[in-house]
Design a protein around this motif. Structure first.
Motif, PDB file in Angstrom:
ATOM      1  N   LEU A   1       7.705   3.480  -5.161  1.00 14.52           N
ATOM      2  CA  LEU A   1       8.864   2.695  -5.597  1.00 14.52           C
ATOM      3  C   LEU A   1       8.561   2.106  -6.977  1.00 14.52           C
ATOM      4  O   LEU A   1       7.900   1.077  -7.105  1.00 14.52           O
ATOM      5  CB  LEU A   1       9.156   1.578  -4.591  1.00 14.52           C
ATOM      6  CG  LEU A   1      10.416   0.740  -4.823  1.00 14.52           C
ATOM      7  CD1 LEU A   1      11.640   1.624  -4.983  1.00 14.52           C
ATOM      8  CD2 LEU A   1      10.605  -0.250  -3.691  1.00 14.52           C
ATOM      9  N   VAL A   2       9.040   2.794  -7.998  1.00 15.46           N
ATOM     10  CA  VAL A   2       8.768   2.387  -9.386  1.00 15.46           C
ATOM     11  C   VAL A   2      10.071   2.352 -10.169  1.00 15.46           C
ATOM     12  O   VAL A   2      11.098   2.882  -9.736  1.00 15.46           O
ATOM     13  CB  VAL A   2       7.767   3.346 -10.069  1.00 15.46           C
ATOM     14  CG1 VAL A   2       6.417   3.289  -9.382  1.00 15.46           C
ATOM     15  CG2 VAL A   2       8.309   4.781 -10.063  1.00 15.46           C
TER      16      VAL A   2
ATOM     17  N   LYS B   1      17.309  -0.173 -10.877  1.00 16.41           N
ATOM     18  CA  LYS B   1      18.128   0.440  -9.831  1.00 16.41           C
ATOM     19  C   LYS B   1      17.331   0.923  -8.614  1.00 16.41           C
ATOM     20  O   LYS B   1      17.791   0.737  -7.468  1.00 16.41           O
ATOM     21  CB  LYS B   1      18.947   1.590 -10.401  1.00 16.41           C
ATOM     22  CG  LYS B   1      20.046   2.084  -9.443  1.00 16.41           C
ATOM     23  CD  LYS B   1      20.966   3.069 -10.125  1.00 16.41           C
ATOM     24  CE  LYS B   1      22.121   3.449  -9.208  1.00 16.41           C
ATOM     25  NZ  LYS B   1      21.662   4.079  -7.968  1.00 16.41           N
ATOM     26  N   PRO B   2      16.150   1.550  -8.760  1.00 15.60           N
ATOM     27  CA  PRO B   2      15.418   1.966  -7.549  1.00 15.60           C
ATOM     28  C   PRO B   2      15.119   0.798  -6.612  1.00 15.60           C
ATOM     29  O   PRO B   2      15.121   0.967  -5.394  1.00 15.60           O
ATOM     30  CB  PRO B   2      14.132   2.578  -8.120  1.00 15.60           C
ATOM     31  CG  PRO B   2      14.501   3.004  -9.497  1.00 15.60           C
ATOM     32  CD  PRO B   2      15.473   1.988  -9.995  1.00 15.60           C
ATOM     33  N   PHE B   3      14.885  -0.372  -7.178  1.00 15.90           N
ATOM     34  CA  PHE B   3      14.545  -1.536  -6.360  1.00 15.90           C
ATOM     35  C   PHE B   3      15.789  -2.111  -5.685  1.00 15.90           C
ATOM     36  O   PHE B   3      15.747  -2.488  -4.506  1.00 15.90           O
ATOM     37  CB  PHE B   3      13.864  -2.604  -7.223  1.00 15.90           C
ATOM     38  CG  PHE B   3      12.640  -2.098  -7.922  1.00 15.90           C
ATOM     39  CD1 PHE B   3      11.431  -2.002  -7.251  1.00 15.90           C
ATOM     40  CD2 PHE B   3      12.686  -1.687  -9.247  1.00 15.90           C
ATOM     41  CE1 PHE B   3      10.293  -1.525  -7.883  1.00 15.90           C
ATOM     42  CE2 PHE B   3      11.561  -1.208  -9.894  1.00 15.90           C
ATOM     43  CZ  PHE B   3      10.359  -1.121  -9.206  1.00 15.90           C
ATOM     44  N   THR B   4      16.895  -2.167  -6.418  1.00 15.27           N
ATOM     45  CA  THR B   4      18.126  -2.666  -5.800  1.00 15.27           C
ATOM     46  C   THR B   4      18.646  -1.684  -4.751  1.00 15.27           C
ATOM     47  O   THR B   4      19.132  -2.107  -3.696  1.00 15.27           O
ATOM     48  CB  THR B   4      19.200  -2.928  -6.872  1.00 15.27           C
ATOM     49  OG1 THR B   4      19.410  -1.747  -7.656  1.00 15.27           O
ATOM     50  CG2 THR B   4      18.779  -4.070  -7.789  1.00 15.27           C
ATOM     51  N   ASP B   5      18.530  -0.376  -5.023  1.00 16.76           N
ATOM     52  CA  ASP B   5      18.931   0.612  -4.021  1.00 16.76           C
ATOM     53  C   ASP B   5      18.091   0.468  -2.756  1.00 16.76           C
ATOM     54  O   ASP B   5      18.606   0.579  -1.630  1.00 16.76           O
ATOM     55  CB  ASP B   5      18.774   2.031  -4.569  1.00 16.76           C
ATOM     56  CG  ASP B   5      19.906   2.421  -5.505  1.00 16.76           C
ATOM     57  OD1 ASP B   5      20.864   1.634  -5.639  1.00 16.76           O
ATOM     58  OD2 ASP B   5      19.841   3.512  -6.100  1.00 16.76           O
ATOM     59  N   PHE B   6      16.805   0.231  -2.932  1.00 18.75           N
ATOM     60  CA  PHE B   6      15.919   0.045  -1.780  1.00 18.75           C
ATOM     61  C   PHE B   6      16.382  -1.146  -0.941  1.00 18.75           C
ATOM     62  O   PHE B   6      16.424  -1.076   0.292  1.00 18.75           O
ATOM     63  CB  PHE B   6      14.484  -0.171  -2.249  1.00 18.75           C
ATOM     64  CG  PHE B   6      13.500  -0.392  -1.133  1.00 18.75           C
ATOM     65  CD1 PHE B   6      12.874   0.680  -0.519  1.00 18.75           C
ATOM     66  CD2 PHE B   6      13.211  -1.678  -0.686  1.00 18.75           C
ATOM     67  CE1 PHE B   6      11.978   0.472   0.530  1.00 18.75           C
ATOM     68  CE2 PHE B   6      12.323  -1.890   0.352  1.00 18.75           C
ATOM     69  CZ  PHE B   6      11.711  -0.813   0.959  1.00 18.75           C
TER      70      PHE B   6
ATOM     71  N   LEU C   1       5.962  -6.699  -4.956  1.00 18.25           N
ATOM     72  CA  LEU C   1       5.643  -5.386  -5.515  1.00 18.25           C
ATOM     73  C   LEU C   1       5.760  -5.406  -7.039  1.00 18.25           C
ATOM     74  O   LEU C   1       4.920  -4.831  -7.744  1.00 18.25           O
ATOM     75  CB  LEU C   1       6.572  -4.323  -4.919  1.00 18.25           C
ATOM     76  CG  LEU C   1       6.420  -2.905  -5.473  1.00 18.25           C
ATOM     77  CD1 LEU C   1       5.033  -2.346  -5.158  1.00 18.25           C
ATOM     78  CD2 LEU C   1       7.506  -1.986  -4.906  1.00 18.25           C
ATOM     79  N   LEU C   2       6.792  -6.050  -7.556  1.00 14.53           N
ATOM     80  CA  LEU C   2       6.967  -6.131  -9.011  1.00 14.53           C
ATOM     81  C   LEU C   2       5.859  -6.963  -9.653  1.00 14.53           C
ATOM     82  O   LEU C   2       5.422  -6.675 -10.774  1.00 14.53           O
ATOM     83  CB  LEU C   2       8.341  -6.714  -9.336  1.00 14.53           C
ATOM     84  CG  LEU C   2       9.521  -5.795  -9.011  1.00 14.53           C
ATOM     85  CD1 LEU C   2      10.842  -6.537  -9.166  1.00 14.53           C
ATOM     86  CD2 LEU C   2       9.510  -4.553  -9.901  1.00 14.53           C
TER      87      LEU C   2
ATOM     88  N   VAL D   1       0.837  -1.202   0.000  1.00 15.33           N
ATOM     89  CA  VAL D   1       0.000   0.000   0.000  1.00 15.33           C
ATOM     90  C   VAL D   1       0.875   1.257   0.000  1.00 15.33           C
ATOM     91  O   VAL D   1       0.556   2.256  -0.660  1.00 15.33           O
ATOM     92  CB  VAL D   1      -0.943  -0.018   1.219  1.00 15.33           C
ATOM     93  CG1 VAL D   1      -1.581   1.343   1.432  1.00 15.33           C
ATOM     94  CG2 VAL D   1      -2.032  -1.071   1.029  1.00 15.33           C
ATOM     95  N   LYS D   2       1.994   1.207   0.721  1.00 18.85           N
ATOM     96  CA  LYS D   2       2.873   2.374   0.807  1.00 18.85           C
ATOM     97  C   LYS D   2       3.733   2.556  -0.441  1.00 18.85           C
ATOM     98  O   LYS D   2       3.911   3.682  -0.929  1.00 18.85           O
ATOM     99  CB  LYS D   2       3.782   2.245   2.031  1.00 18.85           C
ATOM    100  CG  LYS D   2       4.737   3.414   2.207  1.00 18.85           C
ATOM    101  CD  LYS D   2       5.622   3.228   3.436  1.00 18.85           C
ATOM    102  CE  LYS D   2       6.582   4.401   3.595  1.00 18.85           C
ATOM    103  NZ  LYS D   2       7.489   4.221   4.758  1.00 18.85           N
TER     104      LYS D   2
END
Length: 435
Positions: A330-331, A341-346, A362-363, A324-325
């Motif tokens: 996070l896209v 990269k946004p997902f690996t950084d997360f 999420l993906l 939900v958050k």
């Protein structure tokens, strides 16, 4: 999509069908799936019942699975012997009995050749309150069949392969039709959880969404309030099974249309359109039940209310709150060469042990199949610098160490996690010289 039941065409050539008295439909089943059930344990169990002249048959869902050409994971048995008669038989044969918890409902669990066999006496419901039933034992197979929920679950299979079908369950299975035994309203009022069992089995059996009998839906609508009295744990078990079956989006939409959502912990004004899109996007990626369900939620409050009603696990709750958050924030990156990269950084920054599995869900939610496959192959690299390394360079303040480590981590992420310890520390050395 998932868990669909198909009737094996080859099965039809190995069946002999007849009609007998009392509208009983019987046939002879001989398949490899059926024959594979006959272990030393089952053969030993059958000998005991035959010796004492009590009937023993396979019951319920296992019969449905066998008729569909599947080997059932669990096999339940029904018998004309009472619990006391079974206990005497097993004791005289030196057979160990596992538990007496189900005895008052007619179930005895015997252990033979390292296998457990649950055997239940034929029963009729004497009194029901919509949640539990007081039962009375019987030796009448049809009466036991009458008390079961759906026709496809009301059949028995003799150990010689004879099918006993009192309510055309086999015909319904061939037509992929889900129908209550007798009156839908009466069956539901005996146990309101049967509403969700109807939806769950519709997802397993029906070939297409929306092929419901109107009278059945009306009976569900009129009795839906009864779900409010069913425990959250029982509801969640059925709901999860429905969510990983076929037609889950259609069935969730139907739950809202029939006014059932508020009684089972779902938001009455849930985001049905979002849920349908997520279901379609995630098809084929095996999303967790909470991944599909969270699309209904408009905010974290809806997750909290679901938990309050259904007592979901901590893992399920935190996944719902995470989706939900992060579903909008996070896209994937706009850089087509580095979308992940946004997902690996997360994941690099996250301190949660299950962060990787959450990002995978999420993906799935976002329908990012390519990134999903890529992230499944990706292993989180280890950040090469520690506070001890910085102390050796003369940085002693805890605050300064924390700031420096964060700066180095940011540089490391920019390099796609390629900079070595030496390269990162040289950056700090230059900063110290400048200072």
């Amino acid at each position: 999509m998932w868990g669909r039941i198909f009737l094996n065409p080859k099965l039809l050539n190995r069946i002999h069908c007849v009609w007998t008295r009392r509208y009983l439909f019987t046939m002879q089943l001989k398949t490899k799936e059926f024959e594979s059930l006959f272990t030393d344990g089952l053969n030993g169990l059958a000998e005991i019942f035959e010796k004492h002249r009590f009937e023993l048959r396979i019951a319920g869902g296992a019969v449905r699975d066998l008729l569909s050409g599947q080997r059932p994971e669990d096999v339940d048995f029904a018998t004309t012997a009472t619990p006391e008669e079974m206990k005497r038989m097993f004791q005289s044969a030196g057979i160990r009995m596992i538990s007496n918890k189900g005895e008052k409902h007619g179930t005895i669990t015997a252990r033979l050749h390292n296998e457990n066999f649950e055997v239940t006496t034929l029963r009729v419901d004497v009194q029901t309150d919509g949640r539990h039933a007081e039962v009375e034992f019987t030796r009448d197979w049809q009466k036991d069949s009458e008390r079961r929920d759906l026709t496809i679950n009301s059949m028995f299979l003799g150990l010689d392969g004879t099918l006993y079908d009192y309510f055309q369950g086999y015909e319904d299975l061939k037509k992929r039709k889900v129908r209550f035994v007798g009156s839908a309203a009466l069956r539901i009022q005996e146990d309101y959880l049967r509403i969700l069992r109807y939806f769950r089995f519709y997802g397993r059996v029906a070939s297409e969404p929306g092929q419901h009998d109107p009278d059945t839906l009306e009976a569900i609508r009129e009795n839906g309030r009864g779900l409010a009295g069913i425990s959250g744990e029982r509801i969640w078990v059925e709901l999860k099974k429905m969510l990983v079956g076929n037609h889950a989006a259609h069935l969730l939409e139907l739950i809202h249309e029939l006014g059932l959502a508020e009684y089972i912990g779902l938001p009455a004004e849930g985001n049905v359109e979002e849920m349908k899109q997520v279901y379609q996007r995630s098809e084929g990626s095996s999303p967790k039940p909470m991944t599909v369900l969270s699309a209904l939620f408009r905010g974290s409050d809806d997750v909290e209310k679901l938990d309050l009603r259904l007592k979901i696990s901590r893992e399920e709750k935190t996944l719902g709150l995470f989706l939900v958050k992060q579903r909008r924030d996070l896209v994937k990156s706009l850089d087509e060469h580095d979308e992940i990269k946004p997902f690996t950084d997360f994941l690099i920054d996250s301190r949660e042990t299950d962060a990787h599995s959450k990002v995978l869900e999420l993906l799935k939610y976002q329908g990012e199949g390519k990134l999903l496959a890529e992230l499944r192959r990706w292993s989180i690299p280890r950040f090469p610098v520690s506070g001890h390394d910085l102390r050796r360079l003369g940085i002693t303040s805890g605050k300064e160490i924390g700031t420096a480590l964060q700066e180095l981590r940011d540089e490391w992420k920019k390099s796609r996690y390629q900079l070595s310890k030496e390269e990162l520390l040289s950056t700090i050395s230059r900063l110290l010289v400048i200072s």
